[in-house]
Design an enzyme around this catalytic site. Structure first.
Site, PDB file in Angstrom:
ATOM      1  N   CYS A   1       0.827  -1.210   0.000  1.00 26.56           N
ATOM      2  CA  CYS A   1       0.000   0.000   0.000  1.00 26.56           C
ATOM      3  C   CYS A   1       0.865   1.266   0.000  1.00 26.56           C
ATOM      4  O   CYS A   1       1.500   1.547  -1.013  1.00 26.56           O
ATOM      5  CB  CYS A   1      -0.993  -0.065   1.148  1.00 26.56           C
TER       6      CYS A   1
ATOM      7  N   HIS B   1      -3.401  -5.149   1.616  1.00 24.70           N
ATOM      8  CA  HIS B   1      -2.708  -5.402   2.888  1.00 24.70           C
ATOM      9  C   HIS B   1      -2.656  -6.886   3.242  1.00 24.70           C
ATOM     10  O   HIS B   1      -3.469  -7.347   4.060  1.00 24.70           O
ATOM     11  CB  HIS B   1      -3.426  -4.649   4.013  1.00 24.70           C
TER      12      HIS B   1
ATOM     13  N   GLU C   1      -0.816  -8.309   5.186  1.00 28.75           N
ATOM     14  CA  GLU C   1      -0.484  -8.490   6.611  1.00 28.75           C
ATOM     15  C   GLU C   1      -1.733  -8.426   7.495  1.00 28.75           C
ATOM     16  O   GLU C   1      -1.670  -8.712   8.680  1.00 28.75           O
ATOM     17  CB  GLU C   1       0.557  -7.450   7.051  1.00 28.75           C
TER      18      GLU C   1
HETATM   19  N1  GLN Z   1      -3.817   6.259   1.217  1.00 27.16           N
HETATM   20  C1  GLN Z   1      -2.531   6.019   1.779  1.00 27.16           C
HETATM   21  C2  GLN Z   1      -1.457   6.864   1.117  1.00 27.16           C
HETATM   22  O1  GLN Z   1      -1.686   7.465   0.130  1.00 27.16           O
HETATM   23  C3  GLN Z   1      -2.140   4.580   1.646  1.00 27.16           C
HETATM   24  C4  GLN Z   1      -3.089   3.777   2.443  1.00 27.16           C
HETATM   25  C5  GLN Z   1      -2.502   2.588   3.102  1.00 27.16           C
HETATM   26  O2  GLN Z   1      -1.298   2.386   3.150  1.00 27.16           O
HETATM   27  N2  GLN Z   1      -3.380   1.824   3.668  1.00 27.16           N
HETATM   28  O3  GLN Z   1      -0.397   6.923   1.637  1.00 27.16           O
END
Ligand code: GLN
Length: 188
Positions: A79, A163, A165
């Site tokens: 992410c 995610h 994890e």
């Molecule tokens: N929206 C977050 C970002 O732009 C990422 C979201 C996440 O890591 N769950 O950093």
């Protein structure tokens, strides 16, 4: 018996504990990383999800930016971690990524994904997830959601827009550790 891989988890902000727990379950030794010198002697590094703007700022502040660029071992970004590794940030993976790109109504959702080389669907938890806008020729797609890549690999790097994890399914971490063990083997 093989040596236990020592895996760093960038611990400036975000989902550190969850990655740690999963890596431990899989027989690796997790190490929290906050300083450049802590990258020495690690067999791989995880950049967790969180808030990419905060992580990017802290990485710069702690002098970790160049240290991560110089780190030659396997990297796994989830992410926000995927955003950090992209063309616009650390420039390590040949991807252009749009942040928070699933719109307001569906900012967070769960979906079953098709995982390359595996019959069983992979359950993905997406939280304000980034979306891949463009990828270079060396990037392979390991899982898709509605025809769009959400798990990708380029050489020693794996990135997920979701995610892994946060579920009990360890398959994505296992793939990362396979890469790590292969590289350890080559070095030995
Ligand atoms: N929206 C977050 C970002 O732009 C990422 C979201 C996440 O890591 N769950 O950093």
């Amino acid at each position: 018996m093989d040596e236990k891989p020592r895996i760093g988890i960038l611990a400036v902000q975000g989902n550190v504990r969850e990655h740690s727990a999963m890596l431990r379950t899989l027989g690796a030794e997790p190490v929290e990383v906050r300083k450049p010198e802590q990258l020495r002697d690690l067999d791989g590094l995880v950049i967790p999800g969180g808030e990419s703007t905060a992580i990017a700022r802290l990485v710069r502040l702690y002098g970790l930016e160049e240290a991560i660029r110089q780190f030659e071992r396997p990297l796994f970004g989830t992410c926000a971690g995927m955003i950090l590794l992209d063309r616009e940030h650390l420039g390590l993976i040949d991807l252009e990524v749009a942040r928070n790109a699933y719109g307001r109504q569906v900012a967070s959702f769960e979906a079953d994904l098709e995982l390359e080389g595996d019959e069983r669907p992979l359950h993905g938890v997406f939280i304000r997830a980034p979306r891949v806008i463009d990828s270079g020729p060396e990037v392979e797609v390991l899982a898709q959601l509605d025809g769009e890549p959400v798990l990708l690999r380029q050489g020693r790097m794996i990135v997920a827009s979701f995610h892994p994890e946060l579920t009990a399914d360890t398959r994505v971490h296992e793939r990362f550790l396979d890469l790590v063990r292969e590289e350890m083997h080559v070095r030995a």
